[in-house]
Design an enzyme around this catalytic site. Sequence first.
Site, PDB file in Angstrom:
ATOM      1  N   ASP A 166       0.806  -1.226   0.000  1.00  0.00           N
ATOM      2  CA  ASP A 166       0.000   0.000   0.000  1.00  0.00           C
ATOM      3  C   ASP A 166       0.840   1.279   0.000  1.00  0.00           C
ATOM      4  OD1 ASP A 166      -2.100  -1.776   0.232  1.00  0.00           O
ATOM      5  OD2 ASP A 166      -2.263  -1.543   2.408  1.00  0.00           O
ATOM      6  N   MET A 208      -5.603  -2.563  -5.465  1.00  0.00           N
ATOM      7  CA  MET A 208      -5.590  -2.588  -4.009  1.00  0.00           C
ATOM      8  C   MET A 208      -5.049  -1.273  -3.468  1.00  0.00           C
ATOM      9  SD  MET A 208      -4.321  -6.532  -3.458  1.00  0.00           S
ATOM     10  CE  MET A 208      -4.666  -6.645  -1.709  1.00  0.00           C
ATOM     11  N   ARG A 711      33.300   9.092 -19.853  1.00  0.00           N
ATOM     12  CA  ARG A 711      31.881   9.459 -19.951  1.00  0.00           C
ATOM     13  C   ARG A 711      31.112   9.115 -18.675  1.00  0.00           C
ATOM     14  NH1 ARG A 711      29.340   9.543 -24.786  1.00  0.00           N
ATOM     15  NH2 ARG A 711      27.881   7.933 -24.135  1.00  0.00           N
TER      16      ARG A 711
END
Length: 757
Positions: A166, A208, A711
Amino acid sequence: MSLMDLEKLKMTCAGRAMAVLTSGGDAQGMNAAIRAVTRMGIYVGAKVYLIHEGYQGLVDGGDNIKLAHWHSVTDIIQLGGTVIGSARCKAFMTREGRVSAAFNLVKKGITNLCVCGGDGSLTGANIFRNEWSDLLDELVKKGRITDTMAKQHYNLNIVGLVGSIDNDFCGTDMTIGADSALHRIMEIIDAIMTTAQSHQRAFVLEVMGRHCGYLALVSALASGADWVFIPEAPPQEGWEDNMCARLKGVRHKSRLYVSPMHILIYIHCVYPHDRFGLCRSRRIGLLMSYNILGVEAVVALLEASPETPACVIGLSGNQAVRLPLVECVEMTKLVQTAMNEKRFDEAIKLRGGSFESNWNIYKSLAFHKPPQSKSNFSFAILNVGAPAAGMNSAVRSAVRSGLSHGHKVYGVNDGFLGLADGAVFEMEWHSVAGWTGQGSSLLGTKRTLPNSHLEKIVETITKFEISALLVIGGFEGYQGVLELYEARTHYDELCIPMVVIPATISNNVPGTFFSVGTDTAVNCAMESCDKIKQSASGTKRRVFVVETMGGYCGYLASATGIAVGADAAYIFEDPFNILDLKTNVEHLSEKMKKDVQRGLILRNEKCHENYTTDFIHKLYSSEGKNIFDCRVNVLGHLQQGGAPSPFDRNFGTKLGVKAIEWLSEKLTENYRQGRVFANSPETACVIGLNRKVVSFTPVTELKEITDFEHRMPKVEWWLKLRPMLKMLAKYQTSFNEYVPGEIEHVTQRSISIDSGF
């Protein structure tokens, strides 16, 4: 705690006992945390017990509490759920149940407990700790333990890991399981998108989330859904008519609606008068972070004293932090109180800065409201460098945000080369419909740098009256904007605001901890490694040598290595020689002689000029003869393809909006006498996420900390995580290299920061 203190801690914790349990609902990623806690505990010399079936196993005792060994958690990191089981336990809610639990811990000599679960499970753990001395007194009175045993176990240390899909626990940016749930939701949305487009149908997707709208909101933002219902912002009166009117007015074909729900067998209601539903997920995603949390939990447990308050290990950006458990629970309860009292604006703020930002951005991108007036500005968007998942999400949000500000928005095909060739076209609101789920670059991208095309680029900027540039790309994008900035002394037309959104799988752009596209690449490499290992199930002992991309930057190999539990990960930034290779082969051979069936070696594509993937494969094959055989896999461009992960969709979307807001400010500040003239260093920047703060750094500053030959930045934050990879692979490495988490108090001010997630 200093590094020296950590070494002392390792010396003093030998023989101490700790246990780990999972409680409440299961969450994908729990097994990664269990593995990290178990192996880190054993690594520092502690006895580690696994408590099966959650608090119920703790109350019942017996075979539910088992001593763990190093190999007890082998091959669980890729599994969903929790291998030690989880259960909600009514008995633990009673005094009698907690007395039994205390007795079972004392019997095993356990005084350190790591609990992985939601707020209810962690609250129960804190109550258990606060009652500990009284529980021992009761056990002594009943004759179940002696006074001596009570004195030996006088203190119980508790550390929590938040396991919940959640993401409703205040204080941490991401709970264990939330990212996996988002992955599953996005898979479903991508799967039904084609049907929605084919039949022009509207789909209602139930997810949910219980009382928290995080999953619904981020899913809506990442998918470009047309409507979203969340409990923190119930629909206002007349919403049915508004939604229907919006559906009739939407011109593109995809129709998606995302809403959260209680986890119940049948549909229950989030709002008093509106009902929505559910969804479930599998394991994927932030496994590197879950390993970090598990390791930090062990350090926090073994460092704790009787005066140390119970804490939760959370994520703050990319760092593990220790959060006072009571503060987290109290702040989480405030959200529900605000919702119960219908103070919904406050509830959204209490969810945290990221939640509030997600909600505001979703509303601005989903609902097209023509600006009250047009601005005098126009800006161009281009992709530069190799394709990276999430580029299109950034373009979409930038286009819509720019239009909302009243600007004219141009798209540029094929990067700086397209800008030089005049491959420029105007973009509208619906030009970018459905772009969030698309991989690669829909605008087209090339590695061409601007220096060799400056005259033609200036001509295009003049022709289209371009007021600002938004470059979305990798190292070439950053280097290109630096070249344009340095060319301002020769071309006044280049004195316009410019910003770079880092987008590359290599994560090698200076000025940010994360780049758009990196998360998708790590997930892709992780899934590939899981499948590669699984291919050897049931066969003889086997070692896989896997080559990853990344150029000279070893982030991709290192992050994947931590996430999949690799035995070694060779990278350019961590020099190695033939003696190191010999040590690695011997170490793996010893493990293979016992009960380890498979080994995994990762190699960054440019980690060493001479020790190539083929060389390492032949070395392991030769030295492991009669112990294991060896196979080689080169992942290649597989890591660049596929649909973007939820993180990259959301991250790209948020950076696109923030970049346009920044450009709009710079355009206003530097508009004089009917034209834009921006020539200060602060008008050419890289937008990046540094720990948990989104910031804009001038490219001139970044030039000083850039290794242009290889780089990448000269200093890389993630290198400090590599000792953890070695520890969890059972190498005897210096514990002094580990940097412990810091205490962070949970206040309304601390949670108001937008972490970018």
